[in-house]
Design a protein around this motif. Structure first.
Motif, PDB file in Angstrom:
ATOM      1  N   ARG A  62      -1.273 -11.458   5.369  1.00 41.61           N
ATOM      2  CA  ARG A  62       0.004 -11.797   4.811  1.00 41.61           C
ATOM      3  C   ARG A  62       0.060 -12.403   3.502  1.00 41.61           C
ATOM      4  O   ARG A  62      -0.847 -13.281   3.408  1.00 41.61           O
ATOM      5  CB  ARG A  62       0.620 -12.651   6.042  1.00 41.61           C
ATOM      6  CG  ARG A  62       1.003 -11.946   7.070  1.00 41.61           C
ATOM      7  CD  ARG A  62       1.594 -12.325   8.539  1.00 41.61           C
ATOM      8  NE  ARG A  62       0.406 -12.928   8.986  1.00 41.61           N
ATOM      9  CZ  ARG A  62       0.690 -14.208   9.834  1.00 41.61           C
ATOM     10  NH1 ARG A  62       1.829 -14.657  10.114  1.00 41.61           N
ATOM     11  NH2 ARG A  62      -0.140 -14.723  10.437  1.00 41.61           N
ATOM     12  N   VAL A 171       0.921  -5.385  -3.060  1.00 41.11           N
ATOM     13  CA  VAL A 171       1.101  -4.974  -1.951  1.00 41.11           C
ATOM     14  C   VAL A 171       0.172  -3.889  -1.155  1.00 41.11           C
ATOM     15  O   VAL A 171      -0.146  -4.017  -0.238  1.00 41.11           O
ATOM     16  CB  VAL A 171       2.639  -4.538  -1.580  1.00 41.11           C
ATOM     17  CG1 VAL A 171       2.929  -3.691  -0.324  1.00 41.11           C
ATOM     18  CG2 VAL A 171       3.564  -5.665  -1.575  1.00 41.11           C
ATOM     19  N   THR A 177       3.069  -6.207   5.524  1.00 41.99           N
ATOM     20  CA  THR A 177       4.659  -6.577   5.035  1.00 41.99           C
ATOM     21  C   THR A 177       5.661  -6.738   5.897  1.00 41.99           C
ATOM     22  O   THR A 177       6.813  -6.760   5.657  1.00 41.99           O
ATOM     23  CB  THR A 177       5.128  -5.332   4.163  1.00 41.99           C
ATOM     24  OG1 THR A 177       5.012  -4.109   5.017  1.00 41.99           O
ATOM     25  CG2 THR A 177       4.093  -4.757   3.029  1.00 41.99           C
ATOM     26  N   SER A 178       5.034  -7.192   7.275  1.00 46.88           N
ATOM     27  CA  SER A 178       5.976  -7.538   7.897  1.00 46.88           C
ATOM     28  C   SER A 178       7.027  -8.593   7.822  1.00 46.88           C
ATOM     29  O   SER A 178       8.103  -8.994   8.121  1.00 46.88           O
ATOM     30  CB  SER A 178       5.516  -7.861   9.441  1.00 46.88           C
ATOM     31  OG  SER A 178       4.509  -8.724   9.346  1.00 46.88           O
ATOM     32  N   CYS A 180       6.728 -11.985   4.352  1.00 47.74           N
ATOM     33  CA  CYS A 180       6.305 -12.672   3.327  1.00 47.74           C
ATOM     34  C   CYS A 180       6.660 -14.289   3.235  1.00 47.74           C
ATOM     35  O   CYS A 180       7.835 -14.599   3.562  1.00 47.74           O
ATOM     36  CB  CYS A 180       6.571 -12.033   1.969  1.00 47.74           C
ATOM     37  SG  CYS A 180       6.298 -12.802   0.456  1.00 47.74           S
ATOM     38  N   ASN A 196      13.581  -8.617  -3.149  1.00 43.70           N
ATOM     39  CA  ASN A 196      13.164  -7.851  -1.793  1.00 43.70           C
ATOM     40  C   ASN A 196      14.232  -6.905  -1.182  1.00 43.70           C
ATOM     41  O   ASN A 196      14.005  -5.924  -0.911  1.00 43.70           O
ATOM     42  CB  ASN A 196      12.691  -8.884  -0.806  1.00 43.70           C
ATOM     43  CG  ASN A 196      12.060  -7.993   0.396  1.00 43.70           C
ATOM     44  OD1 ASN A 196      11.063  -7.286  -0.017  1.00 43.70           O
ATOM     45  ND2 ASN A 196      12.635  -8.338   1.439  1.00 43.70           N
ATOM     46  N   PHE A 202       9.341  -6.060   2.071  1.00 41.67           N
ATOM     47  CA  PHE A 202       8.859  -6.986   3.099  1.00 41.67           C
ATOM     48  C   PHE A 202       9.984  -6.955   4.060  1.00 41.67           C
ATOM     49  O   PHE A 202      11.389  -7.082   3.638  1.00 41.67           O
ATOM     50  CB  PHE A 202       8.410  -8.390   2.646  1.00 41.67           C
ATOM     51  CG  PHE A 202       7.591  -8.551   1.642  1.00 41.67           C
ATOM     52  CD1 PHE A 202       6.191  -8.543   1.902  1.00 41.67           C
ATOM     53  CD2 PHE A 202       8.040  -8.953   0.371  1.00 41.67           C
ATOM     54  CE1 PHE A 202       5.114  -8.536   0.775  1.00 41.67           C
ATOM     55  CE2 PHE A 202       7.032  -8.832  -0.900  1.00 41.67           C
ATOM     56  CZ  PHE A 202       5.674  -8.834  -0.437  1.00 41.67           C
TER      57      PHE A 202
END
Length: 235
Positions: A62, A171, A177-178, A180, A196, A202
């Motif tokens: 992460r 990335v 990417t669940s 950040c 984002n 994310f």
């Protein structure tokens, strides 16, 4: 079939590309690039040893993002949020004329220790900055001081293409990417959220107070903020 590069190799390749970057920003502002500066030889030795020690695998990690490297911190050492003294202990390499211990890295070292130590922490997380190169400005007294990428809209607009490109590249290292984590719950969080929403890199951005804000303005509440960090990182 070609073997996938280790996470460490991807970071080192990224840092090498950063060393080639030139950015035009308004007068009185300056980009600080440790990967092309006078200490670049020691910086790359240090980077290779550090990432080779903790990131020589293909783990999904992460991402934790600060705003911009401090001009006397990561903008000198090339390793985000790690101060020079600690890196010298880790790698045996000293950076010339730089021996200041950084308050942000001191707080984050406590987080890392409480999380389970460096090996465990760095197997789960990768740290960097929304703008991975440092920025300084000349203040009203004529002194060079730290500057964040979002402090001046002209500067931010000039850097935006670079910032977006750097985020996309990182990335691809093998980032989960669940979520950040954003170090800086004010403007850095707001600006990263805007980026984002546009890019959808994310699923969510989790804000965390900046260690400097904690240690400077809320030193008595440091344990509470430490627990907040750990709850967020372990969730």
């Amino acid at each position: 079939m070609e073997q996938e590069k280790a996470f460490s190799e991807k970071v080192i390749d990224f840092d090498k590309e950063l060393g080639k970057v030139t950015l035009e920003i308004p007068k009185s502002y300056k980009i600080i690039n440790p990967y092309s500066g006078r200490n670049k030889k020691q910086v790359f030795q240090l980077v290779k040893l550090f990432y080779g020690k903790y990131f020589n695998d293909n783990n999904k990690r992460r991402l934790i993002l600060g705003s911009s490297p401090a001009r006397r911190g990561s903008a000198i050492t090339g390793v985000p949020f790690e101060d020079a003294q600690n890196l010298q202990k880790e790698t045996g390499i000293s950076i010339e004329n730089f021996h200041v211990s950084n308050t942000s890295s001191t707080f984050l070292n406590r987080v890392i220790d409480k999380y389970g130590g460096r090996t465990k922490f760095y197997s789960d997380f990768y740290l960097n900055f929304v703008c991975p190169l440092g920025i300084s400005k000349i203040n009203s007294k004529g002194n060079s001081v730290n500057c964040n990428y979002y402090e001046n809209k002209q500067v931010e607009n000039k850097l935006l293409t670079f910032i977006i490109s750097a985020l996309k590249v990182q990335v691809e290292f093998g980032i989960d990417t669940s979520v950040c984590y954003c170090i800086g719950s004010g403007e850095n969080f707001q600006e990263l959220n805007k980026i984002n929403k546009e890019l959808k890199l994310f699923k969510e951005i989790t804000p965390l107070e900046h260690p400097r804000f904690i240690t400077q303005y809320h030193p008595r509440d440091e344990e509470e903020y430490l627990d907040k960090y750990l709850r967020a990182l372990k969730s």
